[in-house]
Design a protein around this motif. Sequence first.
Motif, PDB file in Angstrom:
ATOM      1  N   GLU A 261       7.592 -28.096 -19.511  1.00 33.79           N
ATOM      2  CA  GLU A 261       8.207 -27.120 -18.619  1.00 33.79           C
ATOM      3  C   GLU A 261       8.388 -27.657 -17.207  1.00 33.79           C
ATOM      4  O   GLU A 261       9.438 -27.473 -16.593  1.00 33.79           O
ATOM      5  CB  GLU A 261       7.379 -25.830 -18.594  1.00 33.79           C
ATOM      6  CG  GLU A 261       8.053 -24.710 -17.824  1.00 33.79           C
ATOM      7  CD  GLU A 261       7.452 -23.355 -18.096  1.00 33.79           C
ATOM      8  OE1 GLU A 261       7.982 -22.361 -17.566  1.00 33.79           O
ATOM      9  OE2 GLU A 261       6.455 -23.272 -18.853  1.00 33.79           O
ATOM     10  N   ARG A 262       7.386 -28.357 -16.685  1.00 33.54           N
ATOM     11  CA  ARG A 262       7.504 -28.867 -15.316  1.00 33.54           C
ATOM     12  C   ARG A 262       8.589 -29.927 -15.225  1.00 33.54           C
ATOM     13  O   ARG A 262       9.433 -29.900 -14.314  1.00 33.54           O
ATOM     14  CB  ARG A 262       6.164 -29.442 -14.844  1.00 33.54           C
ATOM     15  CG  ARG A 262       6.257 -30.078 -13.460  1.00 33.54           C
ATOM     16  CD  ARG A 262       4.913 -30.603 -12.987  1.00 33.54           C
ATOM     17  NE  ARG A 262       3.971 -29.520 -12.745  1.00 33.54           N
ATOM     18  CZ  ARG A 262       2.726 -29.704 -12.315  1.00 33.54           C
ATOM     19  NH1 ARG A 262       2.272 -30.933 -12.097  1.00 33.54           N
ATOM     20  NH2 ARG A 262       1.935 -28.668 -12.105  1.00 33.54           N
TER      21      ARG A 262
ATOM     22  N   CYS B 260      11.134 -30.379 -17.196  1.00 37.27           N
ATOM     23  CA  CYS B 260      12.448 -29.778 -17.418  1.00 37.27           C
ATOM     24  C   CYS B 260      12.940 -29.063 -16.162  1.00 37.27           C
ATOM     25  O   CYS B 260      14.122 -29.157 -15.799  1.00 37.27           O
ATOM     26  CB  CYS B 260      12.391 -28.804 -18.588  1.00 37.27           C
ATOM     27  SG  CYS B 260      12.268 -29.606 -20.204  1.00 37.27           S
ATOM     28  N   ARG B 261      12.035 -28.355 -15.508  1.00 46.37           N
ATOM     29  CA  ARG B 261      12.442 -27.665 -14.289  1.00 46.37           C
ATOM     30  C   ARG B 261      12.892 -28.667 -13.225  1.00 46.37           C
ATOM     31  O   ARG B 261      13.904 -28.470 -12.547  1.00 46.37           O
ATOM     32  CB  ARG B 261      11.310 -26.788 -13.762  1.00 46.37           C
ATOM     33  CG  ARG B 261      11.679 -26.113 -12.447  1.00 46.37           C
ATOM     34  CD  ARG B 261      10.855 -24.904 -12.129  1.00 46.37           C
ATOM     35  NE  ARG B 261      11.366 -24.260 -10.916  1.00 46.37           N
ATOM     36  CZ  ARG B 261      12.418 -23.468 -10.874  1.00 46.37           C
ATOM     37  NH1 ARG B 261      13.093 -23.202 -11.979  1.00 46.37           N
ATOM     38  NH2 ARG B 261      12.830 -22.930  -9.745  1.00 46.37           N
TER      39      ARG B 261
ATOM     40  N   TRP C 229      18.938 -23.626  -9.778  1.00 44.90           N
ATOM     41  CA  TRP C 229      18.451 -23.264 -11.122  1.00 44.90           C
ATOM     42  C   TRP C 229      17.174 -22.431 -11.006  1.00 44.90           C
ATOM     43  O   TRP C 229      16.273 -22.748 -10.245  1.00 44.90           O
ATOM     44  CB  TRP C 229      18.165 -24.517 -11.947  1.00 44.90           C
ATOM     45  CG  TRP C 229      17.724 -24.191 -13.344  1.00 44.90           C
ATOM     46  CD1 TRP C 229      16.452 -24.042 -13.798  1.00 44.90           C
ATOM     47  CD2 TRP C 229      18.583 -23.958 -14.465  1.00 44.90           C
ATOM     48  NE1 TRP C 229      16.458 -23.719 -15.130  1.00 44.90           N
ATOM     49  CE2 TRP C 229      17.740 -23.666 -15.575  1.00 44.90           C
ATOM     50  CE3 TRP C 229      19.970 -23.962 -14.640  1.00 44.90           C
ATOM     51  CZ2 TRP C 229      18.260 -23.385 -16.848  1.00 44.90           C
ATOM     52  CZ3 TRP C 229      20.468 -23.686 -15.904  1.00 44.90           C
ATOM     53  CH2 TRP C 229      19.628 -23.402 -16.987  1.00 44.90           C
ATOM     54  N   ARG C 230      17.084 -21.354 -11.815  1.00 44.72           N
ATOM     55  CA  ARG C 230      15.895 -20.526 -11.717  1.00 44.72           C
ATOM     56  C   ARG C 230      15.391 -19.973 -13.055  1.00 44.72           C
ATOM     57  O   ARG C 230      14.460 -19.180 -13.077  1.00 44.72           O
ATOM     58  CB  ARG C 230      16.147 -19.369 -10.752  1.00 44.72           C
ATOM     59  CG  ARG C 230      17.302 -18.444 -11.089  1.00 44.72           C
ATOM     60  CD  ARG C 230      17.474 -17.429  -9.949  1.00 44.72           C
ATOM     61  NE  ARG C 230      18.446 -16.381 -10.270  1.00 44.72           N
ATOM     62  CZ  ARG C 230      18.746 -15.384  -9.438  1.00 44.72           C
ATOM     63  NH1 ARG C 230      18.161 -15.314  -8.238  1.00 44.72           N
ATOM     64  NH2 ARG C 230      19.609 -14.454  -9.776  1.00 44.72           N
TER      65      ARG C 230
ATOM     66  N   PRO D 120      13.156 -19.621 -16.100  1.00 45.10           N
ATOM     67  CA  PRO D 120      11.840 -20.125 -16.497  1.00 45.10           C
ATOM     68  C   PRO D 120      11.747 -20.355 -18.003  1.00 45.10           C
ATOM     69  O   PRO D 120      12.652 -19.973 -18.757  1.00 45.10           O
ATOM     70  CB  PRO D 120      10.910 -18.970 -16.076  1.00 45.10           C
ATOM     71  CG  PRO D 120      11.753 -17.748 -16.289  1.00 45.10           C
ATOM     72  CD  PRO D 120      13.170 -18.156 -15.931  1.00 45.10           C
TER      73      PRO D 120
END
Length: 447
Positions: free
Chosen positions: A128-129, A131-132, A142-143, A145
């Motif tokens: 997740e980190r 990819c963000r 981009w937002r 989650p």
Amino acid sequence: MSSAESERVRFLVVGAGIHGLSTAWQLASRLRATGQGDGQDVLVIDKAGIGAGASGVACGVIRNNYFQPAMRELMAHSVGVWESDPEAFSYHPVGYLQAAPEAMRADVEQIYAEQRAIGYESELVLGERACREYLVGLFPDWRAPGITSVLHEKRGGYANNVASLKGLAAKAEAAGVRIRSGVRVTGLRMSGGAVEAVRTDAGEIRCEQLVLAAGPWIRDLWAMLELPDRVPVTGPDGTVHPDQPMWTYWALQEGTLGVDPNEFTDATGGLPPVVHIDSDQPLYDDTDGSLVTDQMWGIYYKPDFNFGGVQGGAAPVAVPHPAARVQVDPYGTQSPEFAVGDDFVRMWTSALAHCHERFAGCVARYKREPSGGIGAFTPDSFPVFDRFRQNAYVIADSNHGYKMIGVGELVARELLGEPQALLEPFRFDRYGTGRLHPVSNSPFPWS
């Protein structure tokens, strides 16, 4: 000739969409290259005109992002054809990016591994980190989650639907192919188990080989071939599911946000890839905060100067009628029954705002104009490419069609006696043998 009456051709192609035109072009080229004839041996007929069906309303996305190995290999071949003449095909090679949640992570990893195995360039980001960071690096606003995998295909992109079909038609006609509009098929004349002639409202056309590439109208031509409207389907585990509908119609859900496409750029100011996001996060209405859905959802979108905004769509909606009762005509934007409605507008614009800050509060800028169409899906939602009644070749794309510009070359070769391995997994007999395509965790029926 102004009339098709008493005409005889070697190859008759029904349908002037992506498959019909690409098959005719490639067949004419192959005939000449092998000394077996030329484009004068090929006639394309369409009841309306070039791009009057599903190809003419297609979003135009070109991708290799499929969980099924056979689809991935076939699409790699098709992308190569798009790349062969971007100008003629109005093709924009901006790439394709999939963002997905943890439930789809294993699927995405498998797609990436198999893309690498066939030499198809892509980049995989996991966690997740990470990819963000990747997505914010590409789109600072981009937002969304909950994204734990990103697969960024460096090839692919999108093409302008009608412009690409005109480019295909020009190539076919330059090779000598005749394209005749306003000719409706009304029946088939059979003899000795083969199609001897096609009956039309302009007379009868005798043919040696027939290619049926009619998109959502394949249901009617299938019936003219006296093929079954319900079939038994054997699952991969050997379980037989009797009496399954051969055709099921789905209504496509696509539209355009009326913003300046120049405003949707990446962090460098360049054109972004086509973006596809699947999400398991609750989706809330961008206007009043009410819940839109707490189920898995997905959208795709791109800046598109042809559509005049940010254009894209969401998962299709099943048409709640048996296939025999579905009114295919009037088609596409001419059909009030299947035009997208307020539910799609609410969902899609809210999803865009869920992903990008720049799209917050933009629902009022959605273009309130007719859009959408319907597609005829097979029992497993994947194409059937096969020969029936000795000399009738059916191209039933199950609504994957527009991006598959390369199928025409493969079909042309098979018409001239050269079996194509890329088409083998799409034969009709797979429903009896259980050699079905694997199913992913995507909310889309064609992934």
